[in-house]
Design a protein around this motif. Sequence first.
Motif, mmCIF file in Angstrom:
data_model
loop_
_atom_site.group_PDB
_atom_site.id
_atom_site.type_symbol
_atom_site.label_atom_id
_atom_site.label_comp_id
_atom_site.label_asym_id
_atom_site.label_seq_id
_atom_site.Cartn_x
_atom_site.Cartn_y
_atom_site.Cartn_z
ATOM 1 N N SER A 10 -0.637 -7.928 6.432
ATOM 2 C CA SER A 10 1.018 -7.957 6.444
ATOM 3 C C SER A 10 1.484 -7.043 5.405
ATOM 4 O O SER A 10 0.780 -6.525 4.258
ATOM 5 C CB SER A 10 1.413 -9.441 6.201
ATOM 6 O OG SER A 10 1.309 -9.929 4.785
ATOM 7 N N VAL A 11 2.757 -7.003 5.328
ATOM 8 C CA VAL A 11 3.475 -5.862 4.355
ATOM 9 C C VAL A 11 3.083 -6.456 2.780
ATOM 10 O O VAL A 11 3.208 -5.840 1.986
ATOM 11 C CB VAL A 11 4.908 -5.838 4.726
ATOM 12 C CG1 VAL A 11 5.701 -7.352 4.394
ATOM 13 C CG2 VAL A 11 5.289 -4.692 3.692
ATOM 14 N N ASN A 12 2.777 -7.757 2.605
ATOM 15 C CA ASN A 12 2.430 -8.390 1.478
ATOM 16 C C ASN A 12 1.094 -8.079 0.934
ATOM 17 O O ASN A 12 0.982 -8.387 -0.333
ATOM 18 C CB ASN A 12 2.734 -9.839 1.705
ATOM 19 C CG ASN A 12 4.171 -10.395 1.856
ATOM 20 O OD1 ASN A 12 5.134 -9.672 1.137
ATOM 21 N ND2 ASN A 12 4.223 -11.255 2.793
ATOM 22 N N ASP A 13 0.247 -7.411 1.667
ATOM 23 C CA ASP A 13 -1.076 -7.065 1.232
ATOM 24 C C ASP A 13 -1.018 -5.751 0.561
ATOM 25 O O ASP A 13 -2.333 -5.126 0.373
ATOM 26 C CB ASP A 13 -1.944 -7.344 2.372
ATOM 27 C CG ASP A 13 -2.181 -8.733 2.899
ATOM 28 O OD1 ASP A 13 -1.928 -9.483 1.841
ATOM 29 O OD2 ASP A 13 -2.555 -8.808 4.308
ATOM 30 N N LEU A 14 0.024 -4.930 0.435
ATOM 31 C CA LEU A 14 0.136 -3.501 0.140
ATOM 32 C C LEU A 14 -0.044 -3.197 -1.533
ATOM 33 O O LEU A 14 -0.237 -2.068 -1.775
ATOM 34 C CB LEU A 14 1.343 -2.810 0.556
ATOM 35 C CG LEU A 14 1.237 -2.822 2.347
ATOM 36 C CD1 LEU A 14 2.789 -2.435 2.584
ATOM 37 C CD2 LEU A 14 0.339 -1.715 2.529
ATOM 38 N N ASN A 15 0.074 -4.369 -2.291
ATOM 39 C CA ASN A 15 0.168 -3.862 -3.609
ATOM 40 C C ASN A 15 -1.333 -3.275 -3.962
ATOM 41 O O ASN A 15 -2.495 -3.943 -3.715
ATOM 42 C CB ASN A 15 0.376 -5.051 -4.594
ATOM 43 C CG ASN A 15 1.744 -5.545 -4.766
ATOM 44 O OD1 ASN A 15 2.461 -4.637 -4.945
ATOM 45 N ND2 ASN A 15 2.128 -6.790 -4.618
ATOM 46 N N GLY A 16 -1.324 -2.091 -4.696
ATOM 47 C CA GLY A 16 -2.554 -1.514 -4.993
ATOM 48 C C GLY A 16 -2.883 -0.604 -3.951
ATOM 49 O O GLY A 16 -4.061 0.184 -4.244
ATOM 50 N N LYS A 17 -2.287 -0.491 -2.557
ATOM 51 C CA LYS A 17 -2.891 0.231 -1.540
ATOM 52 C C LYS A 17 -1.955 1.565 -1.500
ATOM 53 O O LYS A 17 -0.926 1.520 -2.426
ATOM 54 C CB LYS A 17 -2.583 -0.447 -0.336
ATOM 55 C CG LYS A 17 -3.358 -1.911 -0.149
ATOM 56 C CD LYS A 17 -4.778 -1.860 0.010
ATOM 57 C CE LYS A 17 -5.477 -3.003 -0.148
ATOM 58 N NZ LYS A 17 -7.127 -2.936 -0.260
ATOM 59 N N ARG A 18 -2.685 2.352 -0.964
ATOM 60 C CA ARG A 18 -1.976 3.547 -0.649
ATOM 61 C C ARG A 18 -1.029 3.860 0.596
ATOM 62 O O ARG A 18 -1.839 3.666 1.826
ATOM 63 C CB ARG A 18 -2.812 5.030 -0.791
ATOM 64 C CG ARG A 18 -3.564 4.798 -2.018
ATOM 65 C CD ARG A 18 -4.943 5.826 -2.037
ATOM 66 N NE ARG A 18 -5.915 4.919 -1.012
ATOM 67 C CZ ARG A 18 -7.036 5.636 -0.810
ATOM 68 N NH1 ARG A 18 -7.455 6.731 -1.411
ATOM 69 N NH2 ARG A 18 -7.929 4.810 0.231
ATOM 70 N N LEU A 19 0.148 4.085 0.612
ATOM 71 C CA LEU A 19 1.060 4.031 1.912
ATOM 72 C C LEU A 19 1.629 5.326 2.002
ATOM 73 O O LEU A 19 2.059 6.089 1.087
ATOM 74 C CB LEU A 19 2.106 3.173 1.655
ATOM 75 C CG LEU A 19 3.075 2.562 2.863
ATOM 76 C CD1 LEU A 19 2.565 1.959 3.749
ATOM 77 C CD2 LEU A 19 4.269 1.847 2.150
ATOM 78 N N CYS A 20 1.641 5.815 3.405
ATOM 79 C CA CYS A 20 2.308 6.933 3.690
ATOM 80 C C CYS A 20 3.513 6.741 4.681
ATOM 81 O O CYS A 20 3.404 5.928 5.532
ATOM 82 C CB CYS A 20 1.244 7.871 4.557
ATOM 83 S SG CYS A 20 1.871 9.547 4.994
ATOM 84 N N SER A 21 4.571 7.584 4.298
ATOM 85 C CA SER A 21 5.638 7.678 5.193
ATOM 86 C C SER A 21 6.215 9.107 4.891
ATOM 87 O O SER A 21 5.953 9.983 4.563
ATOM 88 C CB SER A 21 6.878 6.715 4.694
ATOM 89 O OG SER A 21 7.722 6.592 5.794
ATOM 90 N N VAL A 22 7.223 9.340 5.883
ATOM 91 C CA VAL A 22 7.796 10.895 6.078
ATOM 92 C C VAL A 22 8.666 11.109 4.690
ATOM 93 O O VAL A 22 9.659 10.330 4.600
ATOM 94 C CB VAL A 22 8.225 11.139 7.351
ATOM 95 C CG1 VAL A 22 9.234 12.371 7.348
ATOM 96 C CG2 VAL A 22 7.375 11.165 8.405
#
Length: 283
Positions: free
Chosen positions: A140-152
């Motif tokens: 889920s979106v709540n699991d993103l802390n510390g992760k690398r996220l890409c967008s435009v």
Amino acid sequence: MTRFNQCMKALKRLAAAVCAAACVVTLAACGTDDEAGKVRIGIKFDQPGLGFKKAGTYVGFDVDVARYVARKLGYSDDQIVFKEAPSKQREAMLQNGDVDMIFASYSITEERQKAVSFAGPYFVAGQDLMVRKDDHDINSVNDLNGKRLCSVTGSTSAQVVKERFASEVQLMEQPGYAECATALFSGIVDAVTTDDIILAGLAANARGRLRLIGKPFTQEYYGVGIKKGNTALARRVDAAIIDMEKDGSWQRAINDNTRGVTYKPNMKYNPPKADLGKTGEKA
């Protein structure tokens, strides 16, 4: 000035006035010679599943909706001129008369309605996440802390995640979502975020190597951009969208363009009822 020259100038002014009036009444009436009598439609060229230029042809859900609407307006397929409509140029293309309509994952927002008008919506997307097929750390979106996220670059999608859900996420911006998908393949990033139907197209194009989380957390109302104040055209486009939903063409277009990936639009919102008053949650 001779009387002949005065007459010639008067004729030129008259011709210009007639052409200007015709442009108001008909679409693309005063375009270039090769566009005369045609409808000019802005789409994305780089979004698999929505608007994609492939070997000189145009495919995707936005393209299918655009073709259906154009036919309802009286245009055959060979009278449609597709033009690339990058996100940052959409308002200017309508205001300058470069296109008559835009079908390009164009979320209806209050800010955009100050510059252009909208018909629709014809689809309600939701911002979601895409990860590698074998990655089960992000559910889920709540699991993103510390992760690398890409967008435009220029997109608000990543900022929505950072501000509302995961303040410690590491953001990487790329010029397009194809580049984000490549970064995800190679392990440079852990997830990609944008509207779910865009991610579904990318996942379908990846042949099973990527998957959607399937937990959208916004609503994005996709509208048809038209020149500000053209309510007559908006009503005709709305009627065409309603017909497309009623006769099954809308659902077939969804199925055709998301084949090979587990994705279904949120049926709480889809298919939407055409309504000029709807707005999305983000630009």
